[in-house]
Design a protein around this motif. Structure first.
Motif, PDB file in Angstrom:
ATOM      1  N   MET A 165       0.819  -1.210   0.000  1.00  0.00           N
ATOM      2  CA  MET A 165       0.000   0.000   0.000  1.00  0.00           C
ATOM      3  C   MET A 165       0.852   1.259   0.000  1.00  0.00           C
ATOM      4  SD  MET A 165      -3.048  -0.950   2.676  1.00  0.00           S
ATOM      5  CE  MET A 165      -4.124  -2.344   2.418  1.00  0.00           C
ATOM      6  N   GLU A 166       2.014   1.157   0.610  1.00  0.00           N
ATOM      7  CA  GLU A 166       2.913   2.311   0.650  1.00  0.00           C
ATOM      8  C   GLU A 166       3.392   2.691  -0.740  1.00  0.00           C
ATOM      9  OE1 GLU A 166       4.255   4.351   3.079  1.00  0.00           O
ATOM     10  OE2 GLU A 166       2.739   3.558   4.447  1.00  0.00           O
ATOM     11  N   GLU A 167       3.519   1.719  -1.620  1.00  0.00           N
ATOM     12  CA  GLU A 167       4.106   1.965  -2.937  1.00  0.00           C
ATOM     13  C   GLU A 167       3.075   2.160  -4.042  1.00  0.00           C
ATOM     14  OE1 GLU A 167       7.156   2.525  -3.505  1.00  0.00           O
ATOM     15  OE2 GLU A 167       8.053   1.939  -1.585  1.00  0.00           O
ATOM     16  N   LEU A 168       1.978   1.422  -3.988  1.00  0.00           N
ATOM     17  CA  LEU A 168       1.020   1.479  -5.084  1.00  0.00           C
ATOM     18  C   LEU A 168       0.228   2.782  -5.065  1.00  0.00           C
ATOM     19  CD1 LEU A 168      -0.374  -2.169  -5.160  1.00  0.00           C
ATOM     20  CD2 LEU A 168       1.303  -1.101  -6.672  1.00  0.00           C
ATOM     21  N   PRO A 169      -0.015   3.401  -6.225  1.00  0.00           N
ATOM     22  CA  PRO A 169      -0.697   4.699  -6.294  1.00  0.00           C
ATOM     23  C   PRO A 169      -2.208   4.620  -6.115  1.00  0.00           C
ATOM     24  CG  PRO A 169      -0.199   3.923  -8.494  1.00  0.00           C
ATOM     25  CD  PRO A 169       0.436   2.934  -7.553  1.00  0.00           C
ATOM     26  N   PHE A 170      -2.750   3.411  -5.974  1.00  0.00           N
ATOM     27  CA  PHE A 170      -4.196   3.264  -5.817  1.00  0.00           C
ATOM     28  C   PHE A 170      -4.652   3.500  -4.376  1.00  0.00           C
ATOM     29  CE2 PHE A 170      -2.750   0.350  -9.176  1.00  0.00           C
ATOM     30  CZ  PHE A 170      -3.390   0.941 -10.262  1.00  0.00           C
ATOM     31  N   TYR A 171      -3.693   3.715  -3.478  1.00  0.00           N
ATOM     32  CA  TYR A 171      -4.010   3.944  -2.068  1.00  0.00           C
ATOM     33  C   TYR A 171      -3.595   5.359  -1.675  1.00  0.00           C
ATOM     34  CZ  TYR A 171      -4.612  -1.113  -2.008  1.00  0.00           C
ATOM     35  OH  TYR A 171      -5.039  -2.390  -2.278  1.00  0.00           O
ATOM     36  N   VAL A 172      -4.337   6.334  -2.163  1.00  0.00           N
ATOM     37  CA  VAL A 172      -4.083   7.740  -1.856  1.00  0.00           C
ATOM     38  C   VAL A 172      -5.415   8.461  -1.705  1.00  0.00           C
ATOM     39  CG1 VAL A 172      -1.827   7.888  -2.997  1.00  0.00           C
ATOM     40  CG2 VAL A 172      -3.913   8.310  -4.324  1.00  0.00           C
ATOM     41  N   GLY A 173      -5.358   9.638  -1.102  1.00  0.00           N
ATOM     42  CA  GLY A 173      -6.570  10.412  -0.948  1.00  0.00           C
ATOM     43  C   GLY A 173      -7.008  11.082  -2.234  1.00  0.00           C
ATOM     44  N   MET A 174      -6.026  11.495  -3.047  1.00  0.00           N
ATOM     45  CA  MET A 174      -6.343  12.218  -4.275  1.00  0.00           C
ATOM     46  C   MET A 174      -5.369  11.842  -5.384  1.00  0.00           C
ATOM     47  SD  MET A 174      -5.371  15.200  -6.197  1.00  0.00           S
ATOM     48  CE  MET A 174      -4.638  16.416  -5.101  1.00  0.00           C
ATOM     49  N   TYR A 175      -5.911  11.604  -6.567  1.00  0.00           N
ATOM     50  CA  TYR A 175      -5.095  11.380  -7.756  1.00  0.00           C
ATOM     51  C   TYR A 175      -5.322  12.588  -8.662  1.00  0.00           C
ATOM     52  CZ  TYR A 175      -2.432   8.251 -10.853  1.00  0.00           C
ATOM     53  OH  TYR A 175      -1.430   7.673 -11.608  1.00  0.00           O
ATOM     54  N   ILE A 176      -4.254  13.137  -9.194  1.00  0.00           N
ATOM     55  CA  ILE A 176      -4.381  14.306 -10.066  1.00  0.00           C
ATOM     56  C   ILE A 176      -3.652  14.034 -11.368  1.00  0.00           C
ATOM     57  CG2 ILE A 176      -2.372  15.419  -8.971  1.00  0.00           C
ATOM     58  CD1 ILE A 176      -3.755  18.127  -9.557  1.00  0.00           C
ATOM     59  N   THR A 177      -4.236  14.482 -12.465  1.00  0.00           N
ATOM     60  CA  THR A 177      -3.603  14.323 -13.762  1.00  0.00           C
ATOM     61  C   THR A 177      -3.572  15.668 -14.483  1.00  0.00           C
ATOM     62  OG1 THR A 177      -3.692  13.170 -15.896  1.00  0.00           O
ATOM     63  CG2 THR A 177      -5.798  13.664 -14.857  1.00  0.00           C
ATOM     64  N   ASN A 178      -2.461  15.939 -15.114  1.00  0.00           N
ATOM     65  CA  ASN A 178      -2.286  17.191 -15.850  1.00  0.00           C
ATOM     66  C   ASN A 178      -2.355  16.890 -17.343  1.00  0.00           C
ATOM     67  OD1 ASN A 178      -1.697  19.724 -16.780  1.00  0.00           O
ATOM     68  ND2 ASN A 178       0.431  19.719 -16.111  1.00  0.00           N
ATOM     69  N   THR A 179      -3.569  16.754 -17.865  1.00  0.00           N
ATOM     70  CA  THR A 179      -3.719  16.460 -19.282  1.00  0.00           C
ATOM     71  C   THR A 179      -3.357  17.658 -20.155  1.00  0.00           C
ATOM     72  OG1 THR A 179      -6.089  16.968 -19.066  1.00  0.00           O
ATOM     73  CG2 THR A 179      -5.454  14.656 -18.980  1.00  0.00           C
ATOM     74  N   ALA A 180      -3.278  18.841 -19.556  1.00  0.00           N
ATOM     75  CA  ALA A 180      -2.854  20.018 -20.313  1.00  0.00           C
ATOM     76  C   ALA A 180      -1.424  19.853 -20.821  1.00  0.00           C
ATOM     77  CB  ALA A 180      -2.953  21.270 -19.445  1.00  0.00           C
ATOM     78  N   SER A 181      -0.607  19.093 -20.092  1.00  0.00           N
ATOM     79  CA  SER A 181       0.790  18.905 -20.478  1.00  0.00           C
ATOM     80  C   SER A 181       0.931  18.129 -21.779  1.00  0.00           C
ATOM     81  CB  SER A 181       1.557  18.178 -19.364  1.00  0.00           C
ATOM     82  OG  SER A 181       1.050  16.870 -19.180  1.00  0.00           O
ATOM     83  N   ILE A 182      -0.127  17.406 -22.167  1.00  0.00           N
ATOM     84  CA  ILE A 182      -0.095  16.686 -23.440  1.00  0.00           C
ATOM     85  C   ILE A 182      -1.134  17.253 -24.401  1.00  0.00           C
ATOM     86  CG2 ILE A 182       0.878  14.549 -22.548  1.00  0.00           C
ATOM     87  CD1 ILE A 182      -1.911  13.424 -22.264  1.00  0.00           C
ATOM     88  N   GLY A 183      -1.614  18.471 -24.100  1.00  0.00           N
ATOM     89  CA  GLY A 183      -2.490  19.182 -25.019  1.00  0.00           C
ATOM     90  C   GLY A 183      -3.936  18.743 -25.025  1.00  0.00           C
ATOM     91  N   LEU A 184      -4.429  18.146 -23.928  1.00  0.00           N
ATOM     92  CA  LEU A 184      -5.809  17.691 -23.873  1.00  0.00           C
ATOM     93  C   LEU A 184      -6.653  18.566 -22.955  1.00  0.00           C
ATOM     94  CD1 LEU A 184      -5.391  13.803 -23.620  1.00  0.00           C
ATOM     95  CD2 LEU A 184      -5.917  15.163 -25.651  1.00  0.00           C
ATOM     96  N   HIS A 185      -7.955  18.522 -23.184  1.00  0.00           N
ATOM     97  CA  HIS A 185      -8.888  19.237 -22.318  1.00  0.00           C
ATOM     98  C   HIS A 185      -8.961  18.556 -20.953  1.00  0.00           C
ATOM     99  CE1 HIS A 185     -10.152  21.734 -25.619  1.00  0.00           C
ATOM    100  NE2 HIS A 185     -10.461  20.674 -26.353  1.00  0.00           N
ATOM    101  N   ASP A 186      -9.591  19.239 -20.013  1.00  0.00           N
ATOM    102  CA  ASP A 186      -9.781  18.647 -18.689  1.00  0.00           C
ATOM    103  C   ASP A 186     -10.717  17.449 -18.800  1.00  0.00           C
ATOM    104  OD1 ASP A 186     -11.750  20.801 -19.274  1.00  0.00           O
ATOM    105  OD2 ASP A 186     -12.686  20.045 -17.446  1.00  0.00           O
ATOM    106  N   VAL A 187     -10.514  16.474 -17.931  1.00  0.00           N
ATOM    107  CA  VAL A 187     -11.328  15.259 -17.956  1.00  0.00           C
ATOM    108  C   VAL A 187     -11.914  14.995 -16.576  1.00  0.00           C
ATOM    109  CG1 VAL A 187      -9.984  14.197 -19.808  1.00  0.00           C
ATOM    110  CG2 VAL A 187      -9.331  13.788 -17.427  1.00  0.00           C
ATOM    111  N   ASN A 188     -13.045  14.339 -16.570  1.00  0.00           N
ATOM    112  CA  ASN A 188     -13.590  13.776 -15.332  1.00  0.00           C
ATOM    113  C   ASN A 188     -13.210  12.301 -15.324  1.00  0.00           C
ATOM    114  OD1 ASN A 188     -15.938  16.126 -15.743  1.00  0.00           O
ATOM    115  ND2 ASN A 188     -15.381  15.689 -13.625  1.00  0.00           N
ATOM    116  N   HIS A 189     -12.069  12.024 -14.739  1.00  0.00           N
ATOM    117  CA  HIS A 189     -11.525  10.665 -14.748  1.00  0.00           C
ATOM    118  C   HIS A 189     -12.314   9.768 -13.805  1.00  0.00           C
ATOM    119  CE1 HIS A 189      -8.570   7.420 -14.549  1.00  0.00           C
ATOM    120  NE2 HIS A 189      -7.912   7.990 -15.540  1.00  0.00           N
TER     121      HIS A 189
END
Length: 295
Positions: A183-207
């Motif tokens: 759990m310490e290593e895997l990213p599925f055990y966090v309070g918030m996941y954030i993605t910056n799709t702007a960095s690859i030229g995409l619109h905001d998403v509701n993931h």
């Protein structure tokens, strides 16, 4: 098991309506709520330029958003809860994860996942330093680079091993018996996941929210939006940073979510408030945690 997990403790004495919700909506995909927010990008840009010019402190839009999240959790710990096996748990950390390109100039070199724990007294500078160090490590500049990738390579080295291991971990996780080190290593055990799709030229998403793990909040930053607005009888173009928000409605009441998002909005409008520690920190019942400050 017995109300304790490596990443949290069961919340007791909750409202019956909240208690029945996970039985009605047993999976996160059942309980997803989608929201949108547009941060004033002109205001944020002026702040970033001024901070660099006057104090020599470089920060990014994403670092400000994550710092606003940490500060909002410090006043609204209920949002940092999660559902597992239809039970409500208080998370014993404030954490976030995001995906980065291993090489920002070459997308073909693949991606890496970054996971970070924060202290609720962190300032914007603390958040920036933690994020910068984690990104450097994930790109191979630190000793702990590539744990998730190495694990995946090991699982796929033997046909069928991934299916067995993932199924076993999910079963153990349901009853709070999954290894804490995982759990310490895997990213599925966090309070918030954030993605910056702007960095690859995409619109905001509701993931979507992952059904595996316990991520309760997902933020998606998109490309800049320009909007014509009337100010003092004249029309001018304003820039906004769109953020798609997906939340697990079972985690807390709508009133708690409203206070949390109002706090985040205030810090995005006035990021200078994040330069100093909060005057007061609230913890969720008996669940108190701290993270050493970055060097």
């Amino acid at each position: 098991m017995f109300g304790r997990r490596p990443d949290g403790r069961r919340v007791k004495g909750i409202d019956p309506v909240m208690q029945i919700t996970p039985y009605v909506m047993p999976m996160r995909c059942d309980a997803q709520v989608f929201l949108k927010h547009r941060a004033d990008m002109d205001r944020l840009s002026r702040y970033i330029r001024r901070l660099r010019a006057e104090k020599g402190e470089p920060v990014t839009y994403m670092q400000i958003i994550v710092a606003a999240y940490v500060r909002a959790v410090s006043a609204n710990p209920e949002v940092n809860r999660f559902i597992m096996n239809k039970q409500l748990f208080a998370r014993n950390n404030c954490s976030a994860a995001f995906t980065i390109l291993k090489d920002p100039s070459d997308a073909d070199k693949g991606e890496a996942v970054v996971k970070i724990k924060f202290d609720l007294t962190d300032t914007l500078y603390d958040v920036r330093d933690r994020m910068s160090a984690a990104v450097s490590a994930a790109r191979g500049e630190g000793e702990n680079a590539g744990f998730t990738e190495k694990l995946l390579r090991f699982l796929f080295a033997v046909p069928g091993l991934a299916t067995v291991v993932v199924g076993l971990v999910r079963f153990l996780d349901r009853y709070g018996l999954a290894p804490g080190v995982l759990m310490e290593e895997l990213p599925f055990y966090v309070g918030m996941y954030i993605t910056n799709t702007a960095s690859i030229g995409l619109h905001d998403v509701n993931h979507h929210l992952y059904n595996w793990g316990n991520v309760g909040l997902f933020l998606g930053m998109g490309t800049t939006e320009k909007v014509a607005e009337v100010e003092k009888d004249s029309v001018r173009m304003k820039r906004y940073l769109p953020i798609g928000i997906t939340a697990d409605e079972r985690v807390c009441s709508g009133a708690h979510y409203a206070r949390f998002f109002n706090d985040m909005r205030r810090y995005l409008d006035h990021p200078e408030l994040l330069e100093t520690p909060p005057e007061k920190v609230r913890f969720d019942g008996e669940v108190e945690y701290h993270e050493p400050k970055p060097e």
